[in-house]
Design a protein around this motif. Structure first.
Motif, PDB file in Angstrom:
ATOM      1  N   ALA A 288       0.850  -1.196   0.000  1.00 25.51           N
ATOM      2  CA  ALA A 288       0.000   0.000   0.000  1.00 25.51           C
ATOM      3  C   ALA A 288       0.882   1.240   0.000  1.00 25.51           C
ATOM      4  CB  ALA A 288      -0.910   0.005   1.230  1.00 25.51           C
ATOM      5  N   GLY A 289       0.270   2.372  -0.339  1.00 24.76           N
ATOM      6  CA  GLY A 289       0.964   3.650  -0.294  1.00 24.76           C
ATOM      7  C   GLY A 289       2.191   3.694  -1.193  1.00 24.76           C
ATOM      8  N   LYS A 290       3.237   4.324  -0.697  1.00 23.71           N
ATOM      9  CA  LYS A 290       4.456   4.482  -1.495  1.00 23.71           C
ATOM     10  C   LYS A 290       5.067   3.134  -1.852  1.00 23.71           C
ATOM     11  CE  LYS A 290       8.940   6.626  -1.824  1.00 23.71           C
ATOM     12  NZ  LYS A 290      10.074   7.205  -1.135  1.00 23.71           N
ATOM     13  N   ASP A 291       4.959   2.168  -0.973  1.00 19.42           N
ATOM     14  CA  ASP A 291       5.493   0.835  -1.258  1.00 19.42           C
ATOM     15  C   ASP A 291       4.804   0.239  -2.484  1.00 19.42           C
ATOM     16  OD1 ASP A 291       7.169  -1.392  -0.703  1.00 19.42           O
ATOM     17  OD2 ASP A 291       5.560  -2.365   0.425  1.00 19.42           O
ATOM     18  N   ALA A 292       3.482   0.380  -2.587  1.00 18.04           N
ATOM     19  CA  ALA A 292       2.744  -0.120  -3.745  1.00 18.04           C
ATOM     20  C   ALA A 292       3.098   0.676  -5.001  1.00 18.04           C
ATOM     21  CB  ALA A 292       1.246  -0.064  -3.484  1.00 18.04           C
ATOM     22  N   LEU A 293       3.169   1.991  -4.856  1.00 21.41           N
ATOM     23  CA  LEU A 293       3.534   2.847  -5.980  1.00 21.41           C
ATOM     24  C   LEU A 293       4.898   2.460  -6.538  1.00 21.41           C
ATOM     25  CD1 LEU A 293       3.040   5.426  -7.742  1.00 21.41           C
ATOM     26  CD2 LEU A 293       4.222   6.695  -5.933  1.00 21.41           C
ATOM     27  N   THR A 294       5.862   2.267  -5.658  1.00 22.91           N
ATOM     28  CA  THR A 294       7.216   1.904  -6.077  1.00 22.91           C
ATOM     29  C   THR A 294       7.249   0.521  -6.726  1.00 22.91           C
ATOM     30  OG1 THR A 294       8.158   3.307  -4.351  1.00 22.91           O
ATOM     31  CG2 THR A 294       9.586   1.584  -5.243  1.00 22.91           C
TER      32      THR A 294
ATOM     33  N   GLN B 189      -8.173  11.771  -8.993  1.00 21.64           N
ATOM     34  CA  GLN B 189      -7.751  10.388  -9.203  1.00 21.64           C
ATOM     35  C   GLN B 189      -7.494  10.120 -10.686  1.00 21.64           C
ATOM     36  OE1 GLN B 189      -9.943   6.356  -8.715  1.00 21.64           O
ATOM     37  NE2 GLN B 189      -9.285   7.004  -6.662  1.00 21.64           N
ATOM     38  N   THR B 190      -8.376  10.601 -11.539  1.00 21.41           N
ATOM     39  CA  THR B 190      -8.175  10.430 -12.983  1.00 21.41           C
ATOM     40  C   THR B 190      -6.917  11.161 -13.439  1.00 21.41           C
ATOM     41  OG1 THR B 190     -10.515  10.081 -13.419  1.00 21.41           O
ATOM     42  CG2 THR B 190      -9.175  10.847 -15.269  1.00 21.41           C
ATOM     43  N   HIS B 191      -6.705  12.367 -12.936  1.00 17.25           N
ATOM     44  CA  HIS B 191      -5.483  13.105 -13.275  1.00 17.25           C
ATOM     45  C   HIS B 191      -4.250  12.310 -12.839  1.00 17.25           C
ATOM     46  CE1 HIS B 191      -8.051  16.365 -14.326  1.00 17.25           C
ATOM     47  NE2 HIS B 191      -8.185  16.878 -13.115  1.00 17.25           N
ATOM     48  N   ALA B 192      -4.323  11.704 -11.671  1.00 17.03           N
ATOM     49  CA  ALA B 192      -3.187  10.944 -11.145  1.00 17.03           C
ATOM     50  C   ALA B 192      -2.909   9.689 -11.977  1.00 17.03           C
ATOM     51  CB  ALA B 192      -3.437  10.569  -9.680  1.00 17.03           C
TER      52      ALA B 192
ATOM     53  N   HIS C 110      -4.763  -2.788 -15.735  1.00 15.83           N
ATOM     54  CA  HIS C 110      -3.740  -1.774 -15.430  1.00 15.83           C
ATOM     55  C   HIS C 110      -4.391  -0.562 -14.767  1.00 15.83           C
ATOM     56  CE1 HIS C 110      -0.260  -3.501 -17.597  1.00 15.83           C
ATOM     57  NE2 HIS C 110      -1.190  -4.048 -18.355  1.00 15.83           N
ATOM     58  N   ALA C 111      -5.484  -0.106 -15.352  1.00 18.00           N
ATOM     59  CA  ALA C 111      -6.181   1.049 -14.780  1.00 18.00           C
ATOM     60  C   ALA C 111      -6.734   0.731 -13.400  1.00 18.00           C
ATOM     61  CB  ALA C 111      -7.309   1.494 -15.721  1.00 18.00           C
ATOM     62  N   GLN C 112      -7.285  -0.456 -13.226  1.00 13.76           N
ATOM     63  CA  GLN C 112      -7.825  -0.842 -11.921  1.00 13.76           C
ATOM     64  C   GLN C 112      -6.717  -0.917 -10.869  1.00 13.76           C
ATOM     65  OE1 GLN C 112      -9.708  -4.512 -13.143  1.00 13.76           O
ATOM     66  NE2 GLN C 112     -11.700  -3.532 -13.413  1.00 13.76           N
ATOM     67  N   MET C 113      -5.568  -1.469 -11.242  1.00 12.59           N
ATOM     68  CA  MET C 113      -4.456  -1.547 -10.283  1.00 12.59           C
ATOM     69  C   MET C 113      -3.941  -0.161  -9.931  1.00 12.59           C
ATOM     70  SD  MET C 113      -2.285  -4.963 -11.289  1.00 12.59           S
ATOM     71  CE  MET C 113      -2.236  -4.696 -13.052  1.00 12.59           C
ATOM     72  N   THR C 114      -3.879   0.711 -10.920  1.00 18.71           N
ATOM     73  CA  THR C 114      -3.431   2.076 -10.643  1.00 18.71           C
ATOM     74  C   THR C 114      -4.396   2.764  -9.687  1.00 18.71           C
ATOM     75  OG1 THR C 114      -2.449   2.190 -12.861  1.00 18.71           O
ATOM     76  CG2 THR C 114      -2.742   4.269 -11.686  1.00 18.71           C
ATOM     77  N   ARG C 115      -5.684   2.612  -9.929  1.00 20.79           N
ATOM     78  CA  ARG C 115      -6.688   3.221  -9.046  1.00 20.79           C
ATOM     79  C   ARG C 115      -6.643   2.592  -7.648  1.00 20.79           C
ATOM     80  NH1 ARG C 115     -10.045   6.894 -11.247  1.00 20.79           N
ATOM     81  NH2 ARG C 115     -10.066   7.025 -13.515  1.00 20.79           N
ATOM     82  N   ALA C 116      -6.333   1.313  -7.572  1.00 21.08           N
ATOM     83  CA  ALA C 116      -6.207   0.665  -6.257  1.00 21.08           C
ATOM     84  C   ALA C 116      -5.048   1.274  -5.469  1.00 21.08           C
ATOM     85  CB  ALA C 116      -6.019  -0.838  -6.427  1.00 21.08           C
ATOM     86  N   ILE C 117      -3.941   1.511  -6.143  1.00 25.60           N
ATOM     87  CA  ILE C 117      -2.800   2.153  -5.479  1.00 25.60           C
ATOM     88  C   ILE C 117      -3.186   3.556  -5.016  1.00 25.60           C
ATOM     89  CG2 ILE C 117      -0.525   3.176  -5.920  1.00 25.60           C
ATOM     90  CD1 ILE C 117      -0.012   0.716  -7.746  1.00 25.60           C
ATOM     91  N   LEU C 118      -3.911   4.262  -5.872  1.00 22.23           N
ATOM     92  CA  LEU C 118      -4.282   5.644  -5.549  1.00 22.23           C
ATOM     93  C   LEU C 118      -5.287   5.740  -4.412  1.00 22.23           C
ATOM     94  CD1 LEU C 118      -4.378   7.097  -9.152  1.00 22.23           C
ATOM     95  CD2 LEU C 118      -2.636   7.484  -7.387  1.00 22.23           C
ATOM     96  N   ARG C 119      -6.020   4.669  -4.135  1.00 25.58           N
ATOM     97  CA  ARG C 119      -6.934   4.692  -2.978  1.00 25.58           C
ATOM     98  C   ARG C 119      -6.146   4.930  -1.689  1.00 25.58           C
ATOM     99  NH1 ARG C 119      -9.955   0.922  -5.965  1.00 25.58           N
ATOM    100  NH2 ARG C 119      -9.016  -0.897  -5.010  1.00 25.58           N
ATOM    101  N   GLY C 120      -4.905   4.472  -1.657  1.00 26.62           N
ATOM    102  CA  GLY C 120      -4.062   4.702  -0.496  1.00 26.62           C
ATOM    103  C   GLY C 120      -3.711   6.168  -0.299  1.00 26.62           C
ATOM    104  N   TYR C 121      -3.905   6.961  -1.337  1.00 25.93           N
ATOM    105  CA  TYR C 121      -3.636   8.393  -1.250  1.00 25.93           C
ATOM    106  C   TYR C 121      -4.920   9.198  -1.040  1.00 25.93           C
ATOM    107  CZ  TYR C 121       1.105   7.385  -2.751  1.00 25.93           C
ATOM    108  OH  TYR C 121       2.392   6.904  -2.822  1.00 25.93           O
ATOM    109  N   ASP C 122      -6.066   8.518  -1.004  1.00 21.95           N
ATOM    110  CA  ASP C 122      -7.352   9.152  -0.733  1.00 21.95           C
ATOM    111  C   ASP C 122      -7.617  10.341  -1.662  1.00 21.95           C
ATOM    112  OD1 ASP C 122      -9.779   9.323   0.583  1.00 21.95           O
ATOM    113  OD2 ASP C 122      -9.021  10.710   2.101  1.00 21.95           O
ATOM    114  N   LEU C 123      -7.497  10.096  -2.951  1.00 24.19           N
ATOM    115  CA  LEU C 123      -7.746  11.139  -3.946  1.00 24.19           C
ATOM    116  C   LEU C 123      -9.206  11.085  -4.396  1.00 24.19           C
ATOM    117  CD1 LEU C 123      -4.596  10.727  -6.202  1.00 24.19           C
ATOM    118  CD2 LEU C 123      -4.977  12.463  -4.454  1.00 24.19           C
TER     119      LEU C 123
END
Length: 189
Positions: free
Chosen positions: A77-83, A138-141, A120-133
């Motif tokens: 989750a969070g930065k760990d997931a993003l990385t 969220q779409t911009h991200a 890919h889009a779903q996984m990206t959005r899942a990662i972004l849920r950790g950032y509470d956008l």
């Protein structure tokens, strides 16, 4: 008569290997026919056209990349997931440059909607849920992350980072830190 041993799946895999060796633009039915020591016409029993072959390669690459990213981000989750997501993406582009290029092949809307591109889009959005956008952030991200990952991988593949003393890996880590900071700064209050 269908030649023994040839199938759409086998041609797709051979095309993926050829793309990595010679480049996605070099994948043609003629080139594949030479690999299998058959006449190009004999491949039409398995794929209708070069466009169909390239579409099959795109779908294969998208699926393969989605599987690698999913494995990388599982349980994070969070930065760990993003990385983990970013590293899986970059590693795939470096290890499979032709397949990576194939994953960028323009698909018609119906094919794209049924492809692993959706994962890919779903996984990206899942990662972004950790950032509470919230939307539309969220779409911009999603678009920002895709642009940064693709841009970095493309520039690195072209040798654009070979002309300085700063290692590309250092810049990559710096970029991921900046993305994490930017995403956290946009979190909903």
């Amino acid at each position: 008569m269908v030649r023994a041993g040839l199938s759409p799946e086998r041609l797709t895999l051979a095309g993926a290997d050829l793309a990595d060796e010679a480049g996605f633009d070099q994948v043609t039915l003629s080139a594949l026919a030479r690999r299998f020591d058959v006449k190009p016409a004999s491949l039409y029993a398995h794929v209708k056209s070069s466009h169909e072959l390239k579409t099959r390669l795109a779908l294969f690459a998208l699926e393969e990349l989605a599987d690698r990213v999913a494995d990388a981000v599982a349980g994070r989750a969070g930065k760990d997931a993003l990385t983990a997501f970013a590293n899986a993406y970059r590693d795939y582009a470096r290890a499979h440059p032709g397949r990576y290029e194939a994953a960028r092949y323009r698909l018609d809307p119906q094919t794209a909607a049924a492809s692993a591109g959706v994962r890919h889009a779903q996984m990206t959005r899942a990662i972004l849920r950790g950032y509470d956008l919230a939307e539309p952030d969220q779409t911009h991200a999603v678009r920002m992350l895709g642009s940064v990952f693709h841009g970095y991988a493309s520039l690195e593949a072209a040798g654009a980072f070979d002309h300085t003393d700063v290692a590309a890996q250092q810049s990559w880590a710096w970029t991921l830190d900046c993305l994490d900071t930017a995403l956290r700064s946009r979190s909903a209050p």
